[in-house]
Write an enzyme that holds these catalytic residues in place. Structure first.
Site: not given
Ligand code: DGL
Length: 262
Positions: A10-11, A73, A151, A183, A185
């Protein structure tokens, strides 16, 4: 090969919400998780940038012997998974906003989707919405600014709540009865979201479905780990390891978290 770990990337820390579901469903499987926090947020990047970061993460996980890769992600999945599947031999599991179940269950025929710009602008998101939400009003909202706050560990801050109210209130005025978290996150925001949303609005995310799909694909490819042994879980981050440590502090099984320059 079935003894290799499952790779997850993931990011940043968001994909750990998916990792938890996978670990719960498949406790015998070892995992390697990459948190590319140095390059977060992916959601504000171009398709080309998201693709090249996804390739970098994939190659690192393959070097480490992963037998299957979970793109934990939505932004990377919707922009890069087609390329990854065409160019690498291992199976890939992706995650997309759960539009289909929300559309099927919605009584008000109006659902909200909170996701990154990268996801909302992708072809894959558009085609999923077209194919699975016929006759449904889909209110799309970019969660601009949320990923950096998560984050940074600021889940319960006034700023996070203010942004969420700003994003959610117009959806409520439109009459949504389902809010899709697009997302990985965002599941970490559920406690705050629950304070904002009226009780009749359901939150839906794709974490469990991704774990079930991972199980199904491992089975289909005869990749399930069959021997006795203790699963190992290695997390790598290219930012301050404290962030990932804090997010995973309540995990009750042994895990290892290390900094890695990638
Ligand atoms: N966790 C990510 C997602 O599901 C990426 C969020 C990001 O880095 O912008 O989209």
């Amino acid at each position: 090969m079935s003894s290799g770990p499952i790779g997850v990337f993931d990011s940043g820390v968001g994909g750990t919400s998916i990792w938890r579901e996978i670990q719960q469903l498949l406790p015998n499987e070892s995992t390697i998780y990459l948190a590319d926090s140095k390059n977060a947020p992916y959601g504000a990047k171009t398709k080309e940038e998201i693709l090249s970061l996804s390739i970098k993460n994939t190659e690192l996980l393959l070097q480490k012997g992963c037998k299957l890769i979970v793109v934990a992600c939505n932004t990377a999945t919707t922009n890069a998974i087609t390329y990854l599947r065409e160019n690498y031999k291992v199976p890939f599991i992706g995650i997309e906003p759960a539009i289909k179940p929300a559309a099927l269950m919605s009584r008000s025929k109006t659902v909200g989707v909170l996701a990154t710009k990268g996801t909302l602008s992708s072809d894959l998101f558009h085609s999923t919405t077209r194919n699975h939400a016929e006759g449904i009003r889909v209110i799309e909202q970019e969660g601009k600014g949320l990923v950096p706050l998560i984050e940074g560990g600021s889940i319960y801050s006034a700023k996070t709540r203010e942004l969420l109210e700003q994003f959610i209130n117009p959806m409520l005025q439109e009459g949504i009865d389902y809010l899709v978290l697009g997302c990985t996150h965002y599941p970490y925001l559920i406690p705050v979201l629950k304070e904002i949303l009226p009780v009749h609005v359901q939150i839906i995310d794709s974490g469990e479905a991704v774990a079930r799909q991972t199980n199904a694909i491992l089975k289909k490819n005869d990749l399930l780990y069959k021997e006795a042994g203790i699963a190992s879980h290695q997390f790598y981050t290219n930012a301050d390891a404290k962030i990932l440590n804090d997010f995973l502090a309540n995990v009750s099984i042994p895990i290892k978290i290390d900094y890695l320059g990638f």
